[in-house]
Scaffold this motif. Sequence first.
Motif, mmCIF file in Angstrom:
data_model
loop_
_atom_site.group_PDB
_atom_site.id
_atom_site.type_symbol
_atom_site.label_atom_id
_atom_site.label_comp_id
_atom_site.label_asym_id
_atom_site.label_seq_id
_atom_site.Cartn_x
_atom_site.Cartn_y
_atom_site.Cartn_z
ATOM 1 N N SER A 52 0.921 -1.013 -0.103
ATOM 2 C CA SER A 52 0.305 0.362 -0.211
ATOM 3 C C SER A 52 1.074 1.612 0.359
ATOM 4 C CB SER A 52 -0.800 -0.271 1.214
ATOM 5 O OG SER A 52 -2.281 -1.579 1.313
ATOM 6 N N ALA A 53 1.747 1.307 0.629
ATOM 7 C CA ALA A 53 3.207 2.013 0.248
ATOM 8 C C ALA A 53 3.337 2.621 -0.233
ATOM 9 C CB ALA A 53 3.982 2.054 1.729
ATOM 10 N N THR A 54 3.545 1.656 -1.458
ATOM 11 C CA THR A 54 4.179 2.010 -2.554
ATOM 12 C C THR A 54 2.621 2.808 -3.957
ATOM 13 O OG1 THR A 54 5.701 0.254 -2.977
ATOM 14 C CG2 THR A 54 4.440 1.551 -5.079
ATOM 15 N N SER A 55 1.171 1.723 -3.432
ATOM 16 C CA SER A 55 0.579 2.776 -4.184
ATOM 17 C C SER A 55 0.715 4.375 -3.972
ATOM 18 C CB SER A 55 -0.969 1.986 -3.541
ATOM 19 O OG SER A 55 -0.581 1.029 -4.397
ATOM 20 N N ALA A 56 0.655 5.031 -2.524
ATOM 21 C CA ALA A 56 0.752 5.742 -1.749
ATOM 22 C C ALA A 56 1.640 7.189 -2.193
ATOM 23 C CB ALA A 56 0.576 5.663 -0.343
ATOM 24 N N VAL A 57 2.638 6.179 -2.091
ATOM 25 C CA VAL A 57 3.642 7.227 -3.132
ATOM 26 C C VAL A 57 2.608 7.144 -4.726
ATOM 27 C CG1 VAL A 57 6.289 7.272 -3.670
ATOM 28 C CG2 VAL A 57 5.222 6.132 -1.472
ATOM 29 N N GLY A 58 3.288 6.984 -5.362
ATOM 30 C CA GLY A 58 2.423 6.773 -6.943
ATOM 31 C C GLY A 58 1.924 7.697 -7.026
ATOM 32 N N ILE A 59 0.589 7.630 -5.672
ATOM 33 C CA ILE A 59 -0.964 8.648 -6.394
ATOM 34 C C ILE A 59 -0.153 10.080 -5.792
ATOM 35 C CG2 ILE A 59 -2.431 9.093 -5.025
ATOM 36 C CD1 ILE A 59 -3.540 7.070 -4.570
ATOM 37 N N VAL A 60 1.029 10.215 -4.805
ATOM 38 C CA VAL A 60 1.221 11.849 -4.187
ATOM 39 C C VAL A 60 1.674 12.551 -5.233
ATOM 40 C CG1 VAL A 60 2.765 12.746 -2.769
ATOM 41 C CG2 VAL A 60 1.193 11.074 -2.254
ATOM 42 N N LEU A 61 2.684 11.617 -6.432
ATOM 43 C CA LEU A 61 3.463 12.372 -7.486
ATOM 44 C C LEU A 61 2.923 12.646 -8.518
ATOM 45 C CD1 LEU A 61 7.359 9.825 -7.252
ATOM 46 C CD2 LEU A 61 6.058 12.396 -6.744
ATOM 47 N N TYR A 62 1.905 11.419 -8.136
ATOM 48 C CA TYR A 62 0.215 11.813 -9.577
ATOM 49 C C TYR A 62 -0.264 12.645 -9.465
ATOM 50 C CZ TYR A 62 -3.899 10.468 -11.847
ATOM 51 O OH TYR A 62 -4.661 11.155 -12.728
ATOM 52 N N GLY A 63 -0.179 13.692 -8.207
ATOM 53 C CA GLY A 63 -1.085 14.930 -7.511
ATOM 54 C C GLY A 63 -0.246 16.138 -7.905
ATOM 55 N N LEU A 64 1.301 15.845 -6.981
ATOM 56 C CA LEU A 64 2.611 16.661 -6.850
ATOM 57 C C LEU A 64 2.809 17.021 -8.186
ATOM 58 C CD1 LEU A 64 3.881 17.881 -4.746
ATOM 59 C CD2 LEU A 64 5.220 16.737 -5.306
ATOM 60 N N VAL A 65 3.162 16.039 -9.085
ATOM 61 C CA VAL A 65 3.646 16.872 -10.268
ATOM 62 C C VAL A 65 2.562 17.203 -11.526
ATOM 63 C CG1 VAL A 65 4.649 15.943 -12.642
ATOM 64 C CG2 VAL A 65 5.585 14.897 -10.344
ATOM 65 N N GLY A 66 1.087 17.446 -11.284
ATOM 66 C CA GLY A 66 0.578 18.355 -11.748
ATOM 67 C C GLY A 66 0.659 19.521 -12.184
ATOM 68 N N PRO A 67 0.560 20.556 -11.092
ATOM 69 C CA PRO A 67 1.120 21.401 -11.888
ATOM 70 C C PRO A 67 2.335 21.767 -11.866
ATOM 71 C CG PRO A 67 1.756 21.205 -9.161
ATOM 72 C CD PRO A 67 1.237 20.152 -9.850
ATOM 73 N N PHE A 68 3.401 21.557 -12.403
ATOM 74 C CA PHE A 68 4.702 22.021 -13.142
ATOM 75 C C PHE A 68 4.444 21.047 -14.078
ATOM 76 C CE2 PHE A 68 5.300 20.977 -8.246
ATOM 77 C CZ PHE A 68 6.773 22.157 -7.424
ATOM 78 N N ALA A 69 3.624 20.044 -13.819
ATOM 79 C CA ALA A 69 3.485 19.720 -15.894
ATOM 80 C C ALA A 69 2.957 20.739 -16.483
ATOM 81 C CB ALA A 69 2.248 18.356 -15.948
#
Length: 424
Positions: A52-69
């Motif tokens: 679950s921790a890996t899923s959580a990290v992927g989800i956070v980066l999925y959102g955090l990259v958004g404004p820079f993308a």
Amino acid sequence: MTAPRSWWRQRAIVVLAITFVGLLVSAGVRSAPSVLMVPLQLHFGWDRATVSATSAVGIVLYGLVGPFAAALMMSVGIRRTMAGGLLLMGVATLASQWMTASWHYMLTWGVISGLGSGAVASVLGAAIVTRWFAVRQGLAMGVLAASTATGSLIFLPVLAWLTSAGAWLPVVRVVGVACLVLVPLVLLFMPEHPRDVGARRFGEDRDVPQATPIAARASMLFAFDVLRRAARVPTFWLLFGTFFVCGLTTNGLVGTHLIAYCGDHGIAPVAAAGLLSTMGLFDLVGTTASGWLTDRYDPRRLLVAYYGLRGLSLIVLPFCNFGPASLGVFAVFYGLDWIATVPPTLALATRAFGTREAPIVYGWVNVGHQLGAASAAFGAGLVRQIFGRYDPAFMVAGAFGVIAAGVLIMSIAHSGSRRAGMPA
């Protein structure tokens, strides 16, 4: 004038279709960990919290990259940013075939895939809508947001079938190849701007001045600059907070843990994935309809209904008997509301911050969504490990949905009282 307008409409369909497919595949990548959870436990012996921790990290980066993308889309272009994100996802997921330790899973599916999927996320839809549509933005965003549901609809049953014998390698190969196949399609057929093909934004009667592109090296600074201005506006925090609840109650909880939750009640993974697919089918209808409604009604009132009904459904779920009838009703009801919040949220961001900066503001708002999703992805796994059941996690998430609806009601009442106090 008739011929150019007809050609523009045809080109709009092409752009919308390519973006829809790209978002669809990205959604498939992000939903794959839900069907990998049990096979990885069986094959490697990793516990539920570790996976679950890996899923959580992927989800956070999925959102955090958004404004820079979103800022990169304004500088280096939508086409290059989208192709780069798909390439990262494809390479990362295929590389995971050779993983032997949990940190390999974290690196490929959590970090690299999370970064790539963040470039092919709802901020991409927001950028496409604001760049290519002058009217019907809500409906267009509804169609693109529905691709997330369609990704689950298409991928989850197939992926669950591939893991039915405990295998996990076929899953990473399918999603990896799907990402790489799209890269040349985007590079060849995705125009950067309507003017590049001699067109205007959908619904424009006359041309408007083109926004000046920002320098690529300044894109990260520009994203922070937009955040600094947006943070001074109460609307930003209202959208950020409610979108946190949206992530908490959707892909972080239901999208990540529903298959395992159903497994605790004796439901096979393929059947549970079919339940998520049913939700995806009805969300395709619900989110598209939400976009249509957003063009016609107050988005805040729509959000009150969406969050309130979603919260109540999650509170009720642990008390049902998990039979075919009760789960079927939940799938239909919850599916209609799965990500119906996206079109009204983008509409409110566009009204408050303008067309140019709205995709970046929406990207920051989406960070809140993914922080909520990551909290649920990790938290629900931890709750299951500690208490041996998922019920408390679903009830707490439901309570957050009801609270979000209450906050929006207070916001509507406050803005109404301010207008009432103004002189005529």
